[in-house]
Enzyme design. Sequence first.
Site, PDB file in Angstrom:
ATOM      1  N   THR A 207       0.820  -1.212   0.000  1.00 20.58           N
ATOM      2  CA  THR A 207       0.000   0.000   0.000  1.00 20.58           C
ATOM      3  C   THR A 207       0.853   1.260   0.000  1.00 20.58           C
ATOM      4  O   THR A 207       0.322   2.360   0.029  1.00 20.58           O
ATOM      5  CB  THR A 207      -0.926   0.031   1.229  1.00 20.58           C
ATOM      6  OG1 THR A 207      -0.170  -0.330   2.380  1.00 20.58           O
ATOM      7  CG2 THR A 207      -2.072  -0.941   1.054  1.00 20.58           C
ATOM      8  N   GLY A 208       2.161   1.102  -0.010  1.00 18.29           N
ATOM      9  CA  GLY A 208       3.018   2.277  -0.156  1.00 18.29           C
ATOM     10  C   GLY A 208       3.660   2.761   1.133  1.00 18.29           C
ATOM     11  O   GLY A 208       4.016   3.927   1.234  1.00 18.29           O
ATOM     12  N   THR A 210       6.653   1.836   2.497  1.00 14.70           N
ATOM     13  CA  THR A 210       8.047   2.149   2.223  1.00 14.70           C
ATOM     14  C   THR A 210       8.152   3.414   1.377  1.00 14.70           C
ATOM     15  O   THR A 210       8.966   4.293   1.640  1.00 14.70           O
ATOM     16  CB  THR A 210       8.710   0.979   1.475  1.00 14.70           C
ATOM     17  OG1 THR A 210       8.388  -0.228   2.163  1.00 14.70           O
ATOM     18  CG2 THR A 210      10.196   1.141   1.405  1.00 14.70           C
ATOM     19  N   HIS A 424     -19.247 -26.091 -12.404  1.00 11.50           N
ATOM     20  CA  HIS A 424     -18.937 -25.438 -11.135  1.00 11.50           C
ATOM     21  C   HIS A 424     -19.017 -23.911 -11.282  1.00 11.50           C
ATOM     22  O   HIS A 424     -19.700 -23.234 -10.512  1.00 11.50           O
ATOM     23  CB  HIS A 424     -17.529 -25.874 -10.703  1.00 11.50           C
ATOM     24  CG  HIS A 424     -17.031 -25.260  -9.443  1.00 11.50           C
ATOM     25  ND1 HIS A 424     -16.911 -25.962  -8.281  1.00 11.50           N
ATOM     26  CD2 HIS A 424     -16.614 -23.994  -9.152  1.00 11.50           C
ATOM     27  CE1 HIS A 424     -16.448 -25.163  -7.325  1.00 11.50           C
ATOM     28  NE2 HIS A 424     -16.254 -23.960  -7.846  1.00 11.50           N
ATOM     29  N   GLU A 425     -18.349 -23.411 -12.301  1.00  6.89           N
ATOM     30  CA  GLU A 425     -18.314 -21.952 -12.466  1.00  6.89           C
ATOM     31  C   GLU A 425     -19.689 -21.397 -12.824  1.00  6.89           C
ATOM     32  O   GLU A 425     -20.092 -20.357 -12.312  1.00  6.89           O
ATOM     33  CB  GLU A 425     -17.282 -21.541 -13.537  1.00  6.89           C
ATOM     34  CG  GLU A 425     -15.842 -21.901 -13.202  1.00  6.89           C
ATOM     35  CD  GLU A 425     -15.346 -21.317 -11.882  1.00  6.89           C
ATOM     36  OE1 GLU A 425     -15.862 -20.263 -11.451  1.00  6.89           O
ATOM     37  OE2 GLU A 425     -14.460 -21.945 -11.267  1.00  6.89           O
TER      38      GLU A 425
HETATM   39  P1  ADP Z   1       4.683  -1.535   1.303  1.00  6.39           P
HETATM   40  O1  ADP Z   1       5.927  -0.988   1.887  1.00  6.39           O
HETATM   41  O2  ADP Z   1       3.441  -0.950   1.920  1.00  6.39           O
HETATM   42  O3  ADP Z   1       4.601  -3.026   1.221  1.00  6.39           O
HETATM   43  P2  ADP Z   1       5.721  -0.337  -1.065  1.00  6.39           P
HETATM   44  O4  ADP Z   1       5.902   1.060  -0.625  1.00  6.39           O
HETATM   45  O5  ADP Z   1       6.915  -1.207  -1.073  1.00  6.39           O
HETATM   46  O6  ADP Z   1       4.590  -1.038  -0.191  1.00  6.39           O
HETATM   47  O7  ADP Z   1       5.019  -0.333  -2.489  1.00  6.39           O
HETATM   48  C1  ADP Z   1       5.531  -1.026  -3.578  1.00  6.39           C
HETATM   49  C2  ADP Z   1       5.358  -0.247  -4.854  1.00  6.39           C
HETATM   50  O8  ADP Z   1       3.971  -0.112  -5.176  1.00  6.39           O
HETATM   51  C3  ADP Z   1       5.848   1.174  -4.749  1.00  6.39           C
HETATM   52  O9  ADP Z   1       7.205   1.237  -5.059  1.00  6.39           O
HETATM   53  C4  ADP Z   1       5.006   1.901  -5.774  1.00  6.39           C
HETATM   54  O10 ADP Z   1       5.500   1.719  -7.079  1.00  6.39           O
HETATM   55  C5  ADP Z   1       3.692   1.177  -5.681  1.00  6.39           C
HETATM   56  N1  ADP Z   1       2.777   1.862  -4.763  1.00  6.39           N
HETATM   57  C6  ADP Z   1       2.308   1.349  -3.605  1.00  6.39           C
HETATM   58  N2  ADP Z   1       1.495   2.230  -3.001  1.00  6.39           N
HETATM   59  C7  ADP Z   1       1.452   3.332  -3.768  1.00  6.39           C
HETATM   60  C8  ADP Z   1       0.783   4.592  -3.657  1.00  6.39           C
HETATM   61  N3  ADP Z   1      -0.006   4.868  -2.624  1.00  6.39           N
HETATM   62  N4  ADP Z   1       0.966   5.499  -4.641  1.00  6.39           N
HETATM   63  C9  ADP Z   1       1.764   5.208  -5.690  1.00  6.39           C
HETATM   64  N5  ADP Z   1       2.432   4.048  -5.847  1.00  6.39           N
HETATM   65  C10 ADP Z   1       2.278   3.107  -4.906  1.00  6.39           C
HETATM   66 ZN    ZN Z   2     -15.572 -22.199  -6.969  1.00  5.12          ZN
END
Ligand code: ADP
Ligand code: ZN
Length: 606
Positions: A207-208, A210, A424-425
Amino acid sequence: MPVNKKISFSVLCAFLTIGAVLFVHNFITPMQMLEELPYSEFKTLLAAGNVAEVTVTRTLTNQRVTGKLKSEGVSKDQKLFTAIRVEDPDLVKELNAHNVTFSGVIESTFLRDLLSWVVPALVFVGIWFFVMKRFGQGQSGFMTVGQSKAKIYAEKDTKVTFADVAGVDEAKEELREVIDFLKTPEKFTRLGGKIPKGILLVGPPGTGKTLLARAVAGEAGVTFFSISGSEFVEMFVGVGAARVRDLFEQAKVKAPCIIFIDELDAIGKARGMGPMAHEEREQTLNQLLVEMDGFDPRIGVILMAATNRPEILDPALLRAGRFDRQVLVDRADKIGRLAILHVHAKRVALGPDAGLEVIAGMTPGFSGADLANIINEATLLTVRRNKEQVGHSELQEAVERVVAGLEKKNRVLNKTERERVAHHEVGHALVALSFPGADPIQKISIIPRGIAALGYTLQLPTEDRFLMAKTELENKIAVLLGGRNAEELIFGEASTGAQNDLVRATDIAKSMVKSYGMSEKLGAVTLDRERQPLIMQIQATQEKGDYSEETAREIDCEVRRIIDEQYDRVRWLLAEKKRALVEGAKVLLEREVISGSELKAIMDNH
Ligand code: ADP
Ligand code: ZN
């Protein structure tokens, strides 16, 4: 144990190096057929006019003359010789007198000398490690290992700004203060702002988190130190602690800066949790606590960490003065997803028909990393199709790929298996189509994708859902049971293919009883201790709450009742629509993919 392997590997490397050096010394040199002469003999040859040319080399310890003799008689070969030079100031004069061409080289044997000392020393150290590892852990003498191998990444300028992070506006708002502080710590303290110290970013993977931490460093223009919590594990006892110390020392020198620890849960697990109390992890955690308490945030060091499982962290980490501020980084809503798509689409050529809004609408629950992946996949598809711009069809297909893993057309199912999967599907889909208000069916496919899915029914919600009524949850369970039910109706028995459906249906039923108070028998109580109700994902790994054995039995009964009720309901429904089921499966077998509306037409016909 990987450490052991690493060490024996380096010992092996050391031996190979020695071998190589010895080889070069003993075998390469003699192959040039240099004849070692006493200096006196060289002088005699020189005086007799037999020397053709000479090179004088000087090393750290002595000088050498190396050269060629004039060819004698019939032999065309010029003999090579070498001699150690003794003190002989007139050599140049004599060489000139006999018209010998000569030159001088200063050769340094520094490297060779160094190797002859260093390599055995290294071997020794390697063996020492090996032995120490065997005969006892936890010696403080290992601190050097912590320093030399620590994968601490320091980025002076992350080049990431808040503009690169989208869809997490609330988190950004909370982090603005940190940036202000890092830019002007003095001003901040003077105005009496409460200095942030440890900030925990909490949210599902991708989710971003890092990215946000790097953006904070980028915005404030400070150094970004990062290390992953998982790098601390699988190490000697004491090494993790040494690394933590190392990390803080380095960071203090570079202040103002940010220290970012990814996967904090890897070290921060509550002490004494898990099958074995892990001594190494405890030491590392304790060291982290000590360092956090020991540093004064006024020097401009901010600690940030990320986790997707805050509930398993040691409570000591979350106390005042440590990670006392938590920032939620959740999956984005539709507007946020659109913004994230735009961020990543900036780097590619997007066609006018791309329709990112539609893609954002199709992808509730997708993380930023998933969305970045969609843009990436779509770009690859565009290239493969020799198109100039990424269009809507590529994006659409990229979504499907990301949803269900890569298409694997070559996976062979036999005829009966395919028939089973098709029924199934269609079973799932018919149940979903029968409930007004259920999420619409996009398409039904029996093209196997990924490792687990033999076929799938793509049911995409039209909007983000934050609330669900009881009936909706029941309908969801019914749709999940539709696959297995259809198999029983047509083939007389179920197969293993429905396992995942059952797991998911049971999970929903359990949540209804335990978390949402939707069982009349147990009443409107919640029996789960949920510390982070916003993060849906965590629900799957919850521990047992505080309730008695008896209640546990009642929960089981209620879960079973809910599932049974839905099972009966679906059985009636599919029996009634059996002809549509058979017809739908036939079309699906022929075409492999059909759309939701096509199936609806078939259903309405019968
Ligand atoms: P986390 O640390 O939460 O697991 P990361 O920051 O490593 O996630 O995210 C991995 C990649 O996904 C980032 O380098 C970016 O390219 C993309 N990404 C994730 N969240 C965002 C966001 N909110 N906005 C833009 N890009 C994102
Ligand atoms: Zn199924």
